[in-house]
Design a protein around this motif. Structure first.
Motif, mmCIF file in Angstrom:
data_model
loop_
_atom_site.group_PDB
_atom_site.id
_atom_site.type_symbol
_atom_site.label_atom_id
_atom_site.label_comp_id
_atom_site.label_asym_id
_atom_site.label_seq_id
_atom_site.Cartn_x
_atom_site.Cartn_y
_atom_site.Cartn_z
ATOM 1 N N ASP A 132 63.118 57.448 55.581
ATOM 2 C CA ASP A 132 63.946 55.831 55.608
ATOM 3 C C ASP A 132 63.115 55.864 57.109
ATOM 4 O OD1 ASP A 132 65.996 57.379 57.510
ATOM 5 O OD2 ASP A 132 66.970 55.414 57.851
ATOM 6 N N CYS A 133 62.459 56.265 57.954
ATOM 7 C CA CYS A 133 61.815 56.691 59.167
ATOM 8 C C CYS A 133 60.771 55.277 59.290
ATOM 9 C CB CYS A 133 61.597 57.543 59.852
ATOM 10 S SG CYS A 133 61.078 58.164 61.372
ATOM 11 N N PRO A 134 60.329 54.582 60.338
ATOM 12 C CA PRO A 134 59.292 54.151 59.909
ATOM 13 C C PRO A 134 58.358 55.169 59.806
ATOM 14 C CG PRO A 134 61.484 53.364 61.261
ATOM 15 C CD PRO A 134 61.400 54.168 61.101
ATOM 16 N N ARG A 180 52.338 49.875 57.211
ATOM 17 C CA ARG A 180 52.793 50.236 56.992
ATOM 18 C C ARG A 180 54.346 50.523 56.134
ATOM 19 N NH1 ARG A 180 53.633 46.535 61.565
ATOM 20 N NH2 ARG A 180 50.956 45.151 62.124
ATOM 21 N N THR A 237 57.403 53.637 55.392
ATOM 22 C CA THR A 237 58.736 54.585 55.550
ATOM 23 C C THR A 237 58.068 56.359 55.210
ATOM 24 O OG1 THR A 237 59.850 54.735 54.305
ATOM 25 C CG2 THR A 237 60.841 52.920 55.201
ATOM 26 N N ARG A 258 61.017 56.100 64.969
ATOM 27 C CA ARG A 258 61.628 55.576 65.401
ATOM 28 C C ARG A 258 61.376 54.374 65.919
ATOM 29 N NH1 ARG A 258 65.166 55.844 60.820
ATOM 30 N NH2 ARG A 258 65.539 58.057 60.837
ATOM 31 N N GLY A 281 59.907 50.343 64.519
ATOM 32 C CA GLY A 281 60.476 49.341 63.962
ATOM 33 C C GLY A 281 61.594 49.307 64.529
#
Length: 252
Positions: free
Chosen positions: A184-186, A202, A204, A227, A230
């Motif tokens: 889930d990390c941007p 853009r 994850t 991180r 986001g």
């Protein structure tokens, strides 16, 4: 005679610095990386300047051109994309010039990671979220990475990573970083930053590889993972805080 290593910026011709533009206009010889430096910049050179595309030259041939200009007493503009301080191969050229006793100076430019951050409209360092940016690349067909600088090691820091020369290998990049950043990390990819054909992806860490493959991005791009990309809920910086003590203005 002086050799000027000039950062041409990330792509847009008008992102060269004023100093770089003025220096370019004063040099009788310009050596430029034709595959990366915008040709519009060459219009800044004197009308009778010797223009040499170094895209197909090796280091010996580049130094030969510089040495010949030195013997003629002509200043040389050595145009590099981005900023000369990062992934520019100027160190080996400087070493040759030091050995030959040829003077040189460096004119900084806008680096690719800064243009990518501008395209994303993001500050890469956000209070309480992330204050460290790591600029790196991956070792495939290029020079091997030094010990301890592999992605698995760097990823343990949790810092925002900016990877150059890596979009061809985005799937393996994701595989190495997933254990440290999570799916889930941007993540983002910016190709051709600052140019008319700029492309911004853009997502994850879990979906960015698929986006890159679908868009067909292979080169002239940077991958950003962290991180701060986001971050929305974060503390205001101390710099402009109302609680920060500031020196009193002098009396009139």
């Amino acid at each position: 005679m002086t050799v000027y290593f000039i950062g041409a910026g990330p792509g847009a011709a008008d992102l060269i610095t004023v100093r770089g533009q003025r220096t370019l206009a004063a040099c009788g010889v310009c050596l430029y990386a034709g595959s990366l430096v915008p040709r519009e910049l060459l219009a800044e050179c004197p009308p009778d300047a010797r223009l040499v595309d170094t895209a197909q030259l090796n280091l010996d041939q580049i130094v030969t051109e510089i040495t010949a200009a030195h013997e003629r007493g002509q200043d040389v503009a050595r145009l590099h994309s981005g900023d000369p301080s990062v992934f520019s191969a100027v160190a080996e050229q400087m070493r040759r010039l030091d050995a030959a006793g040829i003077p040189y100076e460096v004119v900084p430019g806008v680096p690719a990671f800064a243009a990518a951050a501008a395209a994303l409209k993001r500050e890469l360092t956000v209070p309480t979220v992330g204050q460290t940016v790591i600029l790196t690349r991956v070792a495939r067909q290029a020079t091997p990475m030094p010990e301890g600088e592999d992605l698995a090691t760097l990823g343990r820091s949790g810092a925002l990573l900016v990877l150059h020369l890596a979009t061809r290998y985005v799937e393996s990049v994701v595989e190495e970083l997933l254990p440290h950043y999570g799916a889930d990390c941007p993540a983002a990819v910016v190709a051709m930053a600052s140019r008319p054909e700029e492309l911004v992806l853009r997502g994850t860490l879990g979906d960015i590889a698929g986006q890159v493959k679908e868009a067909g991005v292979l080169r002239t791009a940077v991958i950003l993972v962290g991180r701060t990309l986001g971050a929305e809920q974060f503390r205001d910086s101390h710099l402009y805080s109302a609680e920060r003590e500031r020196p009193h203005e002098p009396c009139a």
